[in-house]
Scaffold this motif. Structure first.
Motif, PDB file in Angstrom:
ATOM      1  N   GLN A 101     -19.193 -14.372  10.992  1.00 26.76           N
ATOM      2  CA  GLN A 101     -20.046 -14.503  11.992  1.00 26.76           C
ATOM      3  C   GLN A 101     -19.343 -15.171  13.296  1.00 26.76           C
ATOM      4  N   LEU A 146     -24.803 -21.630   4.182  1.00 20.51           N
ATOM      5  CA  LEU A 146     -25.311 -20.575   4.987  1.00 20.51           C
ATOM      6  C   LEU A 146     -26.654 -20.662   5.508  1.00 20.51           C
ATOM      7  N   ILE A 164     -17.354 -19.922   1.986  1.00 23.19           N
ATOM      8  CA  ILE A 164     -17.806 -20.410   3.234  1.00 23.19           C
ATOM      9  C   ILE A 164     -17.174 -20.155   4.239  1.00 23.19           C
ATOM     10  N   ARG A 181     -25.831  -9.278   4.410  1.00 27.59           N
ATOM     11  CA  ARG A 181     -26.577 -10.466   5.159  1.00 27.59           C
ATOM     12  C   ARG A 181     -27.861 -10.305   4.482  1.00 27.59           C
ATOM     13  N   GLU A 230     -22.677 -23.665  -1.195  1.00 27.62           N
ATOM     14  CA  GLU A 230     -22.400 -22.467  -0.483  1.00 27.62           C
ATOM     15  C   GLU A 230     -23.751 -22.054   0.220  1.00 27.62           C
ATOM     16  N   ALA A 248     -24.423 -10.416   0.234  1.00 32.00           N
ATOM     17  CA  ALA A 248     -24.046 -11.217   1.392  1.00 32.00           C
ATOM     18  C   ALA A 248     -23.199 -10.095   2.375  1.00 32.00           C
ATOM     19  N   ARG A 268     -17.232 -16.482   5.265  1.00 34.13           N
ATOM     20  CA  ARG A 268     -18.709 -16.073   5.589  1.00 34.13           C
ATOM     21  C   ARG A 268     -18.617 -16.270   7.143  1.00 34.13           C
ATOM     22  N   LEU A 269     -18.383 -17.803   7.479  1.00 32.58           N
ATOM     23  CA  LEU A 269     -18.648 -18.155   8.732  1.00 32.58           C
ATOM     24  C   LEU A 269     -17.585 -17.568   9.770  1.00 32.58           C
TER      25      LEU A 269
END
Lengths: 590, 590
Positions: free
Chosen positions: A533, A493, A526, B304, A489, B301, A529-530
């Protein structure tokens, strides 16, 4: 309630004797008998010596060489294994009972019998539960290091008999310090006898066989005569001691050994003794099993035979229980005697039973002759035997090949010598497991690109490859599980944070053999979180078994991208810009 | 000899305060202050309650909420973590000290202080040695199972306060049995108070916020009021108890709490106590670190930001040492208070320092008011808090995904409830490591063939593929190391024995991420055995790091066949019949 009726297969599996006994004939019997005679000649001095090493009266070595061999002949699967007292297990027995702090010889003997019983039950249980693979937790370097260090310890422990002095200790330093303190009490006659026996035995081992061959003897006969060296040493030194009454001049002798077949004996069932001996019994069982199964496998392979490791556990278990009920102590398949048995032509486990008869005759007829046998001679046979086990080359080999294996073997050797056998082997096992897990805790992850003109993808640092500007492709070179889940992870990131204008992350899984529950949660994290973004996550080259498992979770529904059969398919689609939202996740490489 | 001079980087790494304090301004201070007020309101009843759970006097909970928070503000890297007493660690403290068998409250408190000190030193040491990855040995399911089971245990342990009776025990059965035995002694007034507090707190948690929002309050304010529920419960029940002198009618109260700032305290340095507390301290440290770092990472997280797990160890270590020198007991970053701190807008660790000031004021001003606080109210706040941690859904999720993870989580839960927290979490860790190794002990090996018209090779059982008659191609789907080395040897030799007219064996290694020394010896053995049967061994698609290592051994010299970069190259060459003897072993896939 009734148990299922045992079938013929059950019988032949648990009683291998039923298989080989059917084809038994006069030829096989002759081969087995010849081998048995040679092994008996080797075993008489060894059994006495190893009993001494274990801190037990000499006759217990003989008793441990009778019924246990018969039990193995019935339950064992190796055609050539020679069961009985061995050096390392004898040392471990001494250590285990030494830690109990018992005071009388009778209590000491009872503890040894109990240890054999617990080991036997444990081994048989592991066999019935088919848990033989547990022995694999001992890595080759750890075993090699342990055997080498034990050899050094055993040799050091026997020096007191060569000097004719008292010395105590279960670690190398303690032994040497104790020897040093008592050195002034050296009995010179004992020392002369001991050194002569040592020199003779070393010469027999190295120089006798070539000499006999030169003299025109057949190789087989030369071999047998060379193996009889310890018997010759025993006979000559006993005779000398008797003739000159050296026992009255300070030479310690074996003394009275009871004549007659082994007595019936029973282990102690005192719960406190069991709990104190439990860990030692586990270690003795596993070390004994590993030593035994290694030599059995090597010898079986030479004749294209196979052994059954789980049935071997039952065979060794039965041997140890047999030892416990007949006044013996823990036994296993010995390395050197098994090789001799094999070379001498043993074809079935019956050779072991014949050896038992030979030792039985010895207990009936030879024991009076053992009175004047000097302990120094027995110590010399032990020293010569164990020094052949000592081989420090494993340290150098491990150093050149892998620092991890080097660490494990070094720790095993150093701790065995300086702290003791049980600590040494336990630390070796724990350390090799820990270091293996540590190695997998930070897996190798390579950014890959396309080798121009091919469909192959390779590390961008090692090869000249093409990459796509908005795509980060990472190949994960390790199974994903709880120990490295968090690392992946962070790694992904952090890598993503370094890239600009990224739209896709592709994880290549050709070397991912497992994704456990912790790693699954990491992949979900993951992906989440991706997604925050605006980056899409894809998987490629997922193995069949891993894909089967992922399908049982919600991960594939949540995955923002696709699962591609081949990395090249991902390359083509992401190059042309995929129509997002079309999902096609059923495919997996296998 | 002089130590290297510390650089600016060293300072800022080990003192994160130097980084954030530089950019500190009035806005940040305001945000931090607001968060601190809210957390202080939550922390006052919690710190008293958790001290009670740990078996300690209420003031030790307050003391553990002052200096430790200041220490974390200096050394910690999370912007939102709220350090102090937490439920699980308090329970573990009670278990650890309970096992010591101390008799007086002073000894009990000293043991708690010592436990905090040992944990602190241990955590800081792990941080300096950068061993934070050790926490990864706790798999997600084991953590989830442990937290859930601990929640149940904690709730059960508080029931006695609700009923106003005595009950003892560190396992669920013991607690329930003890509760049952004393149930007839129930104090009805206590029970009414306790149930009322429970009902109120559950309502506050579930029903108050929607109600406040409906009434037109802003969400932020509604949130703060809902968090103040425990304070309201404390205030009302204390007032009622005081007004009606319920403490004279059997309602147990907190009693006298010393007024004033924490006293200086020192741990015991008795070696026996240290050795008895060592294992508990290890478990408390690791569990505390895992709980703390999980919530810190999740919160970071969201903004960020990143935390440094190794510096977190130092931060938590400093907090525990601070707790030990100021009359506290083991602390860590709590889940619920950290989330509140974050939601309330805390921007830097200074919020924690302001909270410390708040608790400090409480010890100076509020302690006389706590005399009439019923223990039943504190028990109710604990029960409501921990039941939110209880979530058995992990069992079902693990069952669906993987039986191995299911076994680990079930064992953790059952053993935690029935044997105790330390056994439960230790067994979970050991079992998950063992099961992971067991899974890799019999690796998946697939016979593969060429998918017609491609360069791809697939399992012959899953795909329609072509094979060559004299060639056996096996893909090994696991790293090769000591635990599975012997398995591979048996597998290959058994497969070879089934095939006739075999001339080549090809081992495909695309998923072999490691070949350790034991596996190297196995490969040498396989090569030797095949050679005896006139069969050539080849390797293909060996990864770069594995190939680098193999080159350091003699294996490549002894290998009878070749090492091919791609499996397809091997196919082409073996199809046309290779010119034996020409060796080309330098190439490896990467």
């Amino acid at each position: 309630m009734s148990l299922p009726r045992p079938t013929r297969e059950t019988f032949t599996r648990y009683l291998p004797i039923l298989t080989w006994a059917r084809a038994y004939n006069r030829d096989t019997a002759t081969s087995d008998l010849v081998a048995a005679v040679i092994v008996t000649i080797m075993l008489i001095p060894q059994s006495l010596a190893y009993a001494l090493l274990a801190g037990l009266p000499a006759e217990m070595g003989l008793y441990a060489s009778i019924l246990p061999l018969v039990a193995y002949a019935i339950f064992g699967t190796s055609r050539a294994l020679a069961v009985g007292p061995v050096a390392v297990v004898s040392l471990m027995t001494a250590t285990a009972i030494g830690a109990l702090g018992v005071s009388t010889p009778a209590e000491y003997a009872l503890a040894a019998i109990t240890l054999a019983f617990i080991s036997g039950v444990l081994l048989a249980l592991l066999g019935v539960l088919r848990l033989g693979f547990l022995a694999n937790f001992l890595s080759h370097p750890v075993i090699a290091g342990f055997i080498t260090a034990s050899g050094v310890l055993i040799a050091a422990s026997q020096l007191k008999h060569i000097f004719g002095i008292d010395a105590e200790g279960h670690t190398l330093l303690a032994l040497l310090r104790s020897l040093g303190a008592h050195l002034s009490e050296t009995n010179l006659i004992t020392l002369v006898l001991g050194l002569a026996a040592l020199a003779f035995l070393f010469w027999v081992r190295k120089g006798l066989k070539p000499l006999l061959l030169k003299a025109g003897l057949k190789p087989r006969l030369a071999d047998v005569l060379a193996k009889a060296g310890p018997v010759a040493a025993v006979a000559v030194t006993t005779l000398v001691t008797w003739a000159f009454s050296l026992n009255d001049r300070g030479v310690r002798v074996v003394g009275e050994v009871p004549t007659g077949l082994p007595p019936l004996s029973a282990p102690s069932f005192d719960p406190e003794m069991w709990s104190q001996l439990a860990l030692s019994a586990v270690l003795i069982s596993i070390i004994g099993f590993v030593e035994s199964v290694s030599v059995a496998q090597t010898l079986a392979a030479k004749r294209r035979q196979r052994i059954d490791p789980d049935q071997e556990l039952i065979g060794l278990g039965a041997s140890n229980v047999a030892s416990a009920v007949s006044g013996g102590y823990p036994v296993t398949g010995g390395f050197s005697r098994s090789v001799v048995n094999f070379d001498a032509g043993a074809e079935t486990p019956a050779a072991g039973a014949y050896t038992a008869v030979g030792i039985g005759l010895a207990t009936l007829l030879l024991t009076p002759l053992l009175f004047f046998l000097p302990k120094a001679t027995l110590a010399a046979t032990i020293i010569v035997a164990v020094l052949s086990l000592v081989d420090f080359s494993i340290v150098g080999k491990a150093w050149r090949y892998s620092k991890v294996d080097f660490t494990a073997v070094t720790a095993t050797i150093v701790l065995t010598l300086l702290v003791g056998v049980e600590t040494g082997v336990s630390a070796g096992v724990i350390l090799s497991i820990f270091l293996h897990l540590y190695k997998t805790s930070k897996p190798h992850v390579a950014e890959v690109g396309l080798v121009p003109g091919t469909h192959h993808f390779r590390n961008i640092r090692r090869h000249k490859v093409e990459t796509l500007p908005e795509v980060l492709t990472l190949r994960v070179d390790e199974s994903l599980y709880f120990v490295n889940a968090r690392f992946l992870e962070e790694y992904v990131l952090n890598r993503v944070a370094e890239c600009e204008n990224l739209r896709h992350v592709v994880l290549m899984f050709p070397a991912v053999n497992e994704v456990d529950f912790s790693a699954l949660e990491t992949l979900e994290e993951i992906n989440r979180r991706l997604d925050e973004q605006g980056i899409t996550l894809h998987l490629t080259e997922v193995k069949g078994p891993v894909m089967d498992r992922l399908k049982r979770s919600h991960f594939l529904d949540e995955l923002t991208g696709k699962v591609f059969l081949a990395q090249y398919d991902a390359w083509c689609e992401l190059q042309s810009g995929p129509a997002e939202g079309t999902k096609d996740k059923g495919l997996a490489a296998q």
